[in-house]
Design a protein around this motif. Structure first.
Motif, short mmCIF file in Angstrom:
data_model
loop_
_atom_site.label_atom_id
_atom_site.label_comp_id
_atom_site.label_asym_id
_atom_site.label_seq_id
_atom_site.Cartn_x
_atom_site.Cartn_y
_atom_site.Cartn_z
N VAL A 91 -0.86 6.47 -0.97
CA VAL A 91 -2.02 7.67 -0.09
C VAL A 91 -2.65 7.24 1.37
N SER A 92 -2.70 8.18 2.50
CA SER A 92 -2.87 7.94 3.30
C SER A 92 -4.33 7.21 3.42
N THR A 93 -4.20 6.00 4.35
CA THR A 93 -5.38 4.63 4.44
C THR A 93 -5.58 3.39 2.87
N ASP A 94 -4.31 3.87 2.37
CA ASP A 94 -3.94 2.53 1.71
C ASP A 94 -3.35 1.60 2.75
N PHE A 95 -3.37 0.41 1.72
CA PHE A 95 -3.27 -1.06 1.64
C PHE A 95 -1.85 -1.26 1.37
N VAL A 96 -1.02 -1.75 2.02
CA VAL A 96 0.38 -1.21 1.17
C VAL A 96 0.72 -2.80 1.66
N ARG A 97 2.17 -3.79 0.44
CA ARG A 97 2.95 -4.70 1.29
C ARG A 97 4.50 -4.46 0.31
N TYR A 98 4.89 -3.82 1.16
CA TYR A 98 6.39 -3.61 1.15
C TYR A 98 8.07 -4.64 2.08
N HIS A 99 8.75 -4.74 0.81
CA HIS A 99 10.30 -4.95 2.10
C HIS A 99 11.10 -4.01 1.76
N TYR A 100 11.98 -4.66 3.54
CA TYR A 100 12.33 -3.73 3.59
C TYR A 100 13.53 -3.92 4.61
N ASN A 101 14.57 -3.66 4.92
CA ASN A 101 15.86 -3.97 5.65
C ASN A 101 15.86 -2.31 6.67
N GLY A 102 16.49 -2.89 8.17
CA GLY A 102 15.97 -1.75 8.70
C GLY A 102 17.22 -1.17 9.43
N THR A 103 17.73 -0.75 9.36
CA THR A 103 19.33 -0.15 10.17
C THR A 103 19.18 0.77 10.60
N LEU A 104 20.15 0.69 11.85
CA LEU A 104 20.38 2.01 12.98
C LEU A 104 21.32 3.19 11.99
N LEU A 105 21.75 3.93 12.06
CA LEU A 105 22.00 5.28 10.88
C LEU A 105 24.02 5.39 10.74
N ASN A 106 23.59 4.18 11.91
CA ASN A 106 25.87 2.98 11.99
C ASN A 106 25.66 2.46 10.27
N GLY A 107 24.74 2.23 10.32
CA GLY A 107 24.62 0.14 9.15
C GLY A 107 24.01 -0.72 10.09
N THR A 108 23.88 -0.62 11.66
CA THR A 108 23.46 -1.47 12.11
C THR A 108 22.20 -2.50 11.76
N LEU A 109 22.44 -3.59 11.49
CA LEU A 109 20.30 -3.68 11.36
C LEU A 109 20.02 -4.87 11.92
N PHE A 110 18.30 -4.30 11.86
CA PHE A 110 18.11 -4.24 13.86
C PHE A 110 16.75 -5.10 12.74
N ASP A 111 16.12 -5.08 11.27
CA ASP A 111 15.65 -5.72 10.73
C ASP A 111 15.41 -5.84 9.90
N SER A 112 15.14 -6.70 8.72
CA SER A 112 14.72 -7.17 7.76
C SER A 112 13.23 -7.98 6.92
N SER A 113 12.44 -7.25 6.13
CA SER A 113 11.92 -8.66 5.72
C SER A 113 11.97 -9.16 4.73
N HIS A 114 13.09 -8.91 4.17
CA HIS A 114 13.64 -10.12 3.30
C HIS A 114 14.35 -11.03 3.84
N ALA A 115 14.49 -11.18 4.99
CA ALA A 115 15.59 -11.98 5.62
C ALA A 115 14.23 -12.96 6.65
N ARG A 116 13.14 -12.76 6.64
CA ARG A 116 11.94 -13.37 6.88
C ARG A 116 11.61 -13.82 5.65
#
Length: 564
Positions: free
Chosen positions: A156-181
């Motif tokens: 819910v709003s105001t929670d503190f979260v910890r998450y992993h992600y891969n971020g891509t553009l719609l064409n699949g180009t990876l721009f960031d990844s917590s997994h890689a870090r």
């Protein structure tokens, strides 16, 4: 606008767009590369971002977004930004689709052309690669890819979260990844620390849930983009796995898994406790286990020796109790975590099994389970006893049993031959009586433990008294059970020759024992005891006792009974 997945068969196709009124109204669309997955096609009113190469029919290039290093961005169907043929040509495109558009002059720059670059009445060819599309009516789209069956709480709003992600553009180009870090992204939700779309997309997630979050540009980085990774007007797609979340108002949550039927006492602040545990993060990652070390965790509670949440969770428990404890980071290791074991701001889950606890002020706890109807005498210090026992830990682990020996053990109470707690527990018993005796470690084997006894372990003894020989006070070898003969020496001088050698002394003492008038110290060879008694009275060491030498020990140190 709702997104729906749609499979598109990848084929090379050519589409002729014609106007019934004129054969000149021909737009030729060659869809020479179509992606297998097309969740959405370009419609009138959509915004698009695409790369293109523009050439004449002879292949001469007149313009290219690739050369500029900046794709075209505009709205489709308004006709105010691009030539009509290009505007029409991108309709129905999928992201990552490539098209070759052959555009006749009247749908391009017509009879006027475009300066010196495009002659009049020129057919143009555009090679288009669609990178992105969105609409101002779009909302954040979330697609649940996997979800745990058990989800007791959602973000819910105001929670503190910890998450992993891969971020891509719609064409699949990876721009960031917590997994890689190799590190989760940690932040508050709904507090402006995230882009608007991510703030929305994380709501309602469960720990362990994986979802795809698609964010239109105006809920992402808008027309500014982000550095070299995210271009302006870019839709974003995040593949997110929620590792954990909590609220700053969270407290310790305990779930009782097992409670023993009998619980004579619950732990309180100041108790010393021994417990086993498995410690995991919310995603199930094991970070520590006492079971793997084959050793309980031992500590005082309520005194700051453990994290605040554990200190709280361990109070009010019963011996043998099992519970699951969820501890928010502000009651655990906080923002810093524990290097090499626990990430910063991590919620911790402990599965606990309470083995035992005690207080330094505890005494021996005695529970009589059977007592014979006739009980003429009970055990006390100096008595010689024979008894049966089973010795266990409080979790029912059997350590020792007298049944493993040929004969039950014998011991003299109060002689320091057994641990103090067992000695205390064996006193006041009748022959045939059975007891359960709980011995705290400071009256048992203490912090050091013993061969099979863990350090600081509370011990449980099941006892049965088999035999009792009454003892005599310390420092004495023989005690009268009634009044001694008076005068004593004539009774002892059996042949009336005014002297008593060892043989005559032995005969006299044995007769007193046989007649129940006296008792020797138990557990010692009778002949040795009588000889010691004789030596004590033979003061001139001539091998005989006279009336002048004979003295009762009571004359020197009065006991409860007159003794030799």
């Amino acid at each position: 606008m709702e997104l729906k997945y749609m499979l598109v068969i990848a084929v090379i196709s050519v589409i002729y767009v014609k106007c019934d009124s004129s054969p000149l109204d021909d737009l030729v669309i060659d869809r020479y590369s179509i992606p297998a997955l097309c969740p959405r096609e370009v419609q009138t009113g959509d915004y698009v971002r695409y790369h293109f190469n523009g050439t004449l029919l002879d292949g001469k290039k007149f313009e290219s977004s690739h050369d500029k290093g900046k794709p075209f961005v505009g709205q489709v169907g308004l006709g105010s930004v691009v030539i009509t043929g290009l505007d029409r040509g991108v309709l129905g495109m999928c992201v990552n689709e490539r098209r070759k558009l052959t555009i006749p002059p009247h749908l391009a720059y017509g009879v006027l052309g475009a300066g010196t670059v495009i002659p009049p009445d020129t057919t143009l060819v555009f090679d288009v690669l669609l990178l992105d599309l969105w609409n101002t009516d779009d909302k954040v789209q979330t697609i649940t890819l996997s979800k745990p069956q058990d989800c007791k709480r959602k973000v819910v709003s105001t929670d503190f979260v910890r998450y992993h992600y891969n971020g891509t553009l719609l064409n699949g180009t990876l721009f960031d990844s917590s997994h890689a870090r190799g590190q989760t992204y940690d932040t508050y939700v709904g507090q402006g620390y995230l882009i608007k779309g991510m703030d929305i997309g994380l709501l309602g997630m469960c720990v362990g849930e994986r979802r795809s979050i698609i964010i239109p540009p105006f809920l992402g980085y808008e027309d500014k983009g982000y550095g070299n990774q995210i271009p302006p007007y870019a839709s974003l797609m995040f593949d997110v796995v929620l590792v954990d979340h909590f609220h700053t108002n969270d407290t310790v949550v305990s779930e009782i898994l097992y409670t023993p039927e009998l619980c004579s006492r619950k732990s309180v602040s100041g108790d010393y406790i021994r417990y086993h545990y498995n410690g995991t993060l919310q995603d199930g990652t094991l970070f520590d286990s006492s079971y793997q070390r084959n050793s309980t965790y031992n500590t005082y509670i309520g005194m700051g020796f453990v994290i605040l949440g554990m200190d709280e969770a361990l109070q009010g428990v019963c011996v043998g109790e099992k519970k699951k404890v969820t501890i928010p980071p502000h009651l655990a290791y906080g923002e810093k975590g524990l290097e090499g074991m626990i990430p910063g701001s991590a919620v911790l889950i402990f599965n606990i099994h309470v083995i035992d606890f005690h207080n330094p002020n505890d005494t021996v706890n005695i529970q009589v389970t059977h007592k014979p109807q006739v009980c003429n005498q009970t055990t006390e210090v100096n008595d010689l006893i024979q008894y049966r026992y089973n010795c266990s830990l409080m979790d029912d682990t059997l350590l020792y049993t007298s049944d493993s020996h040929n004969l039950p053990p014998r011991t003299q109470l109060g002689a320091g031959k057994i641990i103090q707690g067992l000695d205390d527990g064996l006193q006041g018993m009748c022959v045939g009586e059975k007891r359960v005796v709980i011995v705290p470690p400071h009256l048992g084997h203490g912090e050091s433990g013993a061969a099979e006894v863990p350090s600081s372990a509370v011990l449980l003894f099941e006892l049965e008294l088999l035999e009792l020989q009454k003892g005599i006070p310390d420092g004495y070898l023989f005690v009268w059970l009634g009044d001694s003969p008076d005068p004593l020496f004539p009774a002892m001088d059996l042949n009336k020759d005014q002297e008593v050698p060892l043989e005559e002394f032995t005969e006299f003492i044995q007769s007193q024992i046989t007649e129940g008038k006296g008792r020797m110290r138990p557990g010692i060879d009778g002949e040795v005891v009588i000889k010691d008694m004789f030596v004590n009275q033979d003061r001139n060491k001539d091998g005989k006792i006279t009336a002048e030498e004979l003295k009762l020990k009571s004359d020197e140190d009065p006991p409860k009974h007159e003794e030799l």
